[in-house]
Motif scaffolding. Structure first.
Motif, PDB file in Angstrom:
ATOM      1  N   PHE A 173       0.867  -1.173   0.000  1.00  0.00           N
ATOM      2  CA  PHE A 173       0.000   0.000   0.000  1.00  0.00           C
ATOM      3  C   PHE A 173       0.906   1.226   0.000  1.00  0.00           C
ATOM      4  CE2 PHE A 173      -4.008  -1.897   2.219  1.00  0.00           C
ATOM      5  CZ  PHE A 173      -4.285  -2.588   1.053  1.00  0.00           C
ATOM      6  N   SER A 174       0.639   2.190  -0.869  1.00  0.00           N
ATOM      7  CA  SER A 174       1.422   3.420  -0.877  1.00  0.00           C
ATOM      8  C   SER A 174       0.499   4.625  -0.761  1.00  0.00           C
ATOM      9  CB  SER A 174       2.257   3.532  -2.160  1.00  0.00           C
ATOM     10  OG  SER A 174       1.434   3.761  -3.280  1.00  0.00           O
ATOM     11  N   SER A 175       0.952   5.623  -0.029  1.00  0.00           N
ATOM     12  CA  SER A 175       0.186   6.865   0.132  1.00  0.00           C
ATOM     13  C   SER A 175       1.081   7.913   0.773  1.00  0.00           C
ATOM     14  CB  SER A 175      -1.057   6.638   0.997  1.00  0.00           C
ATOM     15  OG  SER A 175      -1.731   7.872   1.236  1.00  0.00           O
ATOM     16  N   SER A 176       0.789   9.166   0.485  1.00  0.00           N
ATOM     17  CA  SER A 176       1.506  10.254   1.139  1.00  0.00           C
ATOM     18  C   SER A 176       0.933  10.535   2.519  1.00  0.00           C
ATOM     19  CB  SER A 176       1.418  11.523   0.279  1.00  0.00           C
ATOM     20  OG  SER A 176       0.063  11.899   0.091  1.00  0.00           O
ATOM     21  N   ARG A 177      -0.224   9.900   2.827  1.00  0.00           N
ATOM     22  CA  ARG A 177      -0.885  10.105   4.122  1.00  0.00           C
ATOM     23  C   ARG A 177      -0.691   8.859   4.984  1.00  0.00           C
ATOM     24  NH1 ARG A 177      -6.467  10.695   1.532  1.00  0.00           N
ATOM     25  NH2 ARG A 177      -5.393   9.370   0.038  1.00  0.00           N
ATOM     26  N   ARG A 178       0.067   9.023   6.032  1.00  0.00           N
ATOM     27  CA  ARG A 178       0.362   7.878   6.903  1.00  0.00           C
ATOM     28  C   ARG A 178      -0.893   7.360   7.594  1.00  0.00           C
ATOM     29  NH1 ARG A 178       6.189   7.933   8.029  1.00  0.00           N
ATOM     30  NH2 ARG A 178       7.043   9.534   6.660  1.00  0.00           N
ATOM     31  N   GLY A 179      -1.791   8.252   7.929  1.00  0.00           N
ATOM     32  CA  GLY A 179      -3.052   7.816   8.525  1.00  0.00           C
ATOM     33  C   GLY A 179      -3.848   6.938   7.585  1.00  0.00           C
ATOM     34  N   MET A 180      -3.787   7.253   6.298  1.00  0.00           N
ATOM     35  CA  MET A 180      -4.475   6.435   5.302  1.00  0.00           C
ATOM     36  C   MET A 180      -3.864   5.047   5.218  1.00  0.00           C
ATOM     37  SD  MET A 180      -6.683   5.776   3.025  1.00  0.00           S
ATOM     38  CE  MET A 180      -7.495   7.347   2.712  1.00  0.00           C
ATOM     39  N   ARG A 187      -5.679   3.248  -7.556  1.00  0.00           N
ATOM     40  CA  ARG A 187      -5.437   2.232  -8.579  1.00  0.00           C
ATOM     41  C   ARG A 187      -4.629   1.076  -8.010  1.00  0.00           C
ATOM     42  NH1 ARG A 187      -0.556   4.761 -12.377  1.00  0.00           N
ATOM     43  NH2 ARG A 187       0.934   5.052 -10.681  1.00  0.00           N
ATOM     44  N   VAL A 188      -4.683  -0.050  -8.718  1.00  0.00           N
ATOM     45  CA  VAL A 188      -3.918  -1.238  -8.356  1.00  0.00           C
ATOM     46  C   VAL A 188      -3.043  -1.616  -9.550  1.00  0.00           C
ATOM     47  CG1 VAL A 188      -4.034  -3.685  -7.787  1.00  0.00           C
ATOM     48  CG2 VAL A 188      -5.645  -2.092  -6.738  1.00  0.00           C
ATOM     49  N   ILE A 189      -1.743  -1.757  -9.319  1.00  0.00           N
ATOM     50  CA  ILE A 189      -0.814  -2.212 -10.350  1.00  0.00           C
ATOM     51  C   ILE A 189      -0.430  -3.649  -9.996  1.00  0.00           C
ATOM     52  CG2 ILE A 189       1.368  -1.793 -11.527  1.00  0.00           C
ATOM     53  CD1 ILE A 189       1.208   1.100 -10.653  1.00  0.00           C
ATOM     54  N   LEU A 190      -1.012  -4.595 -10.718  1.00  0.00           N
ATOM     55  CA  LEU A 190      -0.789  -6.005 -10.410  1.00  0.00           C
ATOM     56  C   LEU A 190       0.646  -6.421 -10.695  1.00  0.00           C
ATOM     57  CD1 LEU A 190      -4.019  -7.626 -11.868  1.00  0.00           C
ATOM     58  CD2 LEU A 190      -3.469  -7.318  -9.454  1.00  0.00           C
ATOM     59  N   ALA A 191       1.157  -7.306  -9.859  1.00  0.00           N
ATOM     60  CA  ALA A 191       2.480  -7.874 -10.109  1.00  0.00           C
ATOM     61  C   ALA A 191       2.471  -8.562 -11.470  1.00  0.00           C
ATOM     62  CB  ALA A 191       2.830  -8.870  -9.007  1.00  0.00           C
ATOM     63  N   SER A 192       3.529  -8.362 -12.252  1.00  0.00           N
ATOM     64  CA  SER A 192       3.555  -8.897 -13.605  1.00  0.00           C
ATOM     65  C   SER A 192       3.477 -10.421 -13.636  1.00  0.00           C
ATOM     66  CB  SER A 192       4.818  -8.425 -14.324  1.00  0.00           C
ATOM     67  OG  SER A 192       5.970  -8.751 -13.575  1.00  0.00           O
ATOM     68  N   VAL A 193       4.107 -11.094 -12.678  1.00  0.00           N
ATOM     69  CA  VAL A 193       4.025 -12.558 -12.652  1.00  0.00           C
ATOM     70  C   VAL A 193       2.640 -13.018 -12.228  1.00  0.00           C
ATOM     71  CG1 VAL A 193       6.480 -12.842 -12.204  1.00  0.00           C
ATOM     72  CG2 VAL A 193       4.929 -12.589 -10.278  1.00  0.00           C
ATOM     73  N   ILE A 209      12.230   3.219  -4.804  1.00  0.00           N
ATOM     74  CA  ILE A 209      11.840   1.853  -4.439  1.00  0.00           C
ATOM     75  C   ILE A 209      10.549   1.447  -5.148  1.00  0.00           C
ATOM     76  CG2 ILE A 209      10.961   0.457  -2.529  1.00  0.00           C
ATOM     77  CD1 ILE A 209      13.017   1.789  -0.738  1.00  0.00           C
ATOM     78  N   LEU A 210       9.553   2.349  -5.167  1.00  0.00           N
ATOM     79  CA  LEU A 210       8.269   2.018  -5.782  1.00  0.00           C
ATOM     80  C   LEU A 210       8.362   1.910  -7.300  1.00  0.00           C
ATOM     81  CD1 LEU A 210       5.866   4.247  -3.644  1.00  0.00           C
ATOM     82  CD2 LEU A 210       6.218   1.779  -3.481  1.00  0.00           C
ATOM     83  N   THR A 248       2.563  -6.576  -5.909  1.00  0.00           N
ATOM     84  CA  THR A 248       1.423  -5.785  -6.369  1.00  0.00           C
ATOM     85  C   THR A 248       1.391  -4.463  -5.608  1.00  0.00           C
ATOM     86  OG1 THR A 248       0.037  -7.663  -7.028  1.00  0.00           O
ATOM     87  CG2 THR A 248      -1.101  -5.638  -6.401  1.00  0.00           C
ATOM     88  N   LEU A 249       1.215  -3.365  -6.321  1.00  0.00           N
ATOM     89  CA  LEU A 249       1.192  -2.036  -5.716  1.00  0.00           C
ATOM     90  C   LEU A 249      -0.232  -1.490  -5.695  1.00  0.00           C
ATOM     91  CD1 LEU A 249       2.664   0.490  -4.616  1.00  0.00           C
ATOM     92  CD2 LEU A 249       2.907   1.252  -6.991  1.00  0.00           C
ATOM     93  N   VAL A 250      -0.684  -1.072  -4.514  1.00  0.00           N
ATOM     94  CA  VAL A 250      -1.997  -0.445  -4.347  1.00  0.00           C
ATOM     95  C   VAL A 250      -1.762   1.024  -4.002  1.00  0.00           C
ATOM     96  CG1 VAL A 250      -4.183  -0.448  -3.102  1.00  0.00           C
ATOM     97  CG2 VAL A 250      -2.992  -2.612  -3.543  1.00  0.00           C
ATOM     98  N   ASP A 251      -2.021   1.900  -4.959  1.00  0.00           N
ATOM     99  CA  ASP A 251      -1.805   3.342  -4.776  1.00  0.00           C
ATOM    100  C   ASP A 251      -3.077   3.959  -4.203  1.00  0.00           C
ATOM    101  OD1 ASP A 251      -1.384   6.090  -4.991  1.00  0.00           O
ATOM    102  OD2 ASP A 251      -0.143   5.867  -6.774  1.00  0.00           O
ATOM    103  N   LEU A 252      -3.053   4.304  -2.926  1.00  0.00           N
ATOM    104  CA  LEU A 252      -4.239   4.817  -2.249  1.00  0.00           C
ATOM    105  C   LEU A 252      -4.507   6.284  -2.567  1.00  0.00           C
ATOM    106  CD1 LEU A 252      -3.599   3.138   1.215  1.00  0.00           C
ATOM    107  CD2 LEU A 252      -5.301   2.450  -0.478  1.00  0.00           C
TER     108      LEU A 252
END
Length: 281
Positions: free
Chosen positions: A181-188, A259-265, A242-243, A251-255
């Motif tokens: 999970f990635s976000s600029s808001r730590r509370g999120m 959006r969700v960027i699925l792992a390629s494998v 890193i991201l 898999t990356l979930v951009d909060l």
């Protein structure tokens, strides 16, 4: 509707604002005739005197600097942008007499620039908002606080992710994949991690779970050999690099974007190489 009324010219003492515990927030602002007023929990004679005797809005364009920060516990970025745009548009009006949004803000902040008045008045101004904020937590059983927090966390997750990306994130978790999970808001990040775990019940996540990854551990944890759920704050200097170079099984979930960027494998992309996660939903 309030914007079309005159500037705030008086802070009115109201005993009932001292300790409200209502579940619904009641704004202290109200309109009395042609004037907009604000209820406060204490008598602020000196504040009102200064507010009446000096029009701080006359200093528009004379080099004065005012900073505004909008804070919310929920994902209301779009509403914040619209509010700041509205303030900016009001500020840019050619006729100062037409600035019915900026003028009251400048007048209130101008009076509060006096340290003595600020010390005595700021708590009274904020009391209705502080009382409402703590009413959901203070003097309530811990079980109620936990339930309320879980509900708020779930609401934030629903506001951050549209239905399809949310479903993908949930399925990816059910399949015990590596998720960030990635976000600029730590509370999120905290709220999303807690909410997604609540959605799993009665199942439990038995793997690595770090809602907020310290900057010093980011590079190590994303190469953890087993499934994981990590929360990476994007305001860290190391985050961007890193991201952008994640392993192909993450898999990356951009909060922030929703959006969700699925792992390629995981997305069965045979041509992908490490770091080429490219299935975006």
């Amino acid at each position: 509707r309030e914007i079309d009324n005159e500037c705030i010219r008086e802070l009115k003492h109201n005993e009932c604002n001292k300790g409200t515990s209502s579940k619904e927030f009641e704004s202290p602002l109200f309109v009395d005739g042609e004037s907009r007023k604000m209820r406060v929990s204490e008598e602020l004679k000196e504040f009102n005197s200064k507010l009446q005797e000096h029009d701080w809005s006359q200093q528009f364009g004379q080099g004065a600097t005012i900073g505004l920060a909008l804070i919310s516990s929920r994902n209301v970025t779009q509403a914040m942008r619209e509010t700041l745009s509205l303030v900016y548009e009001d500020f840019c009006l050619s006729k100062p007499s037409m600035r019915n949004l900026c003028k009251p803000l400048v007048n209130l902040l101008g009076v509060l620039s006096d340290p003595q008045i600020e010390r005595a008045s700021l708590r009274s101004l904020l009391q209705p908002y502080l009382s409402y904020s703590i009413s959901r937590w203070i003097h309530r059983p811990l079980s109620d606080q936990s339930d309320n927090f879980s509900e708020e966390a779930g609401l934030q997750l629903l506001q951050a992710l549209p239905p399809v990306p949310l479903a993908l994130a949930f399925v990816t978790l059910l399949l015990e994949q590596k998720i960030i999970f990635s976000s600029s808001r730590r509370g999120m990040l905290m709220s999303a991690s807690i909410a997604i775990m609540e959605l799993l019940k009665p199942l439990k996540w038995a793997h690595l779970h770090v809602p907020l990854v310290p900057a010093s551990m980011m590079n190590e944890l994303i190469h953890y050999p087993a499934p994981f759920l990590l929360g990476i704050p994007t305001d860290e200097k190391e985050s961007a690099n890193i991201l952008s170079t994640l392993p192909s099984d993450v898999t990356l979930v951009d909060l922030d974007v929703g959006r969700v960027i699925l792992a390629s494998v995981f997305a069965n992309d045979k041509k992908s190489t490490e770091g080429a996660s490219d299935e975006v939903v």
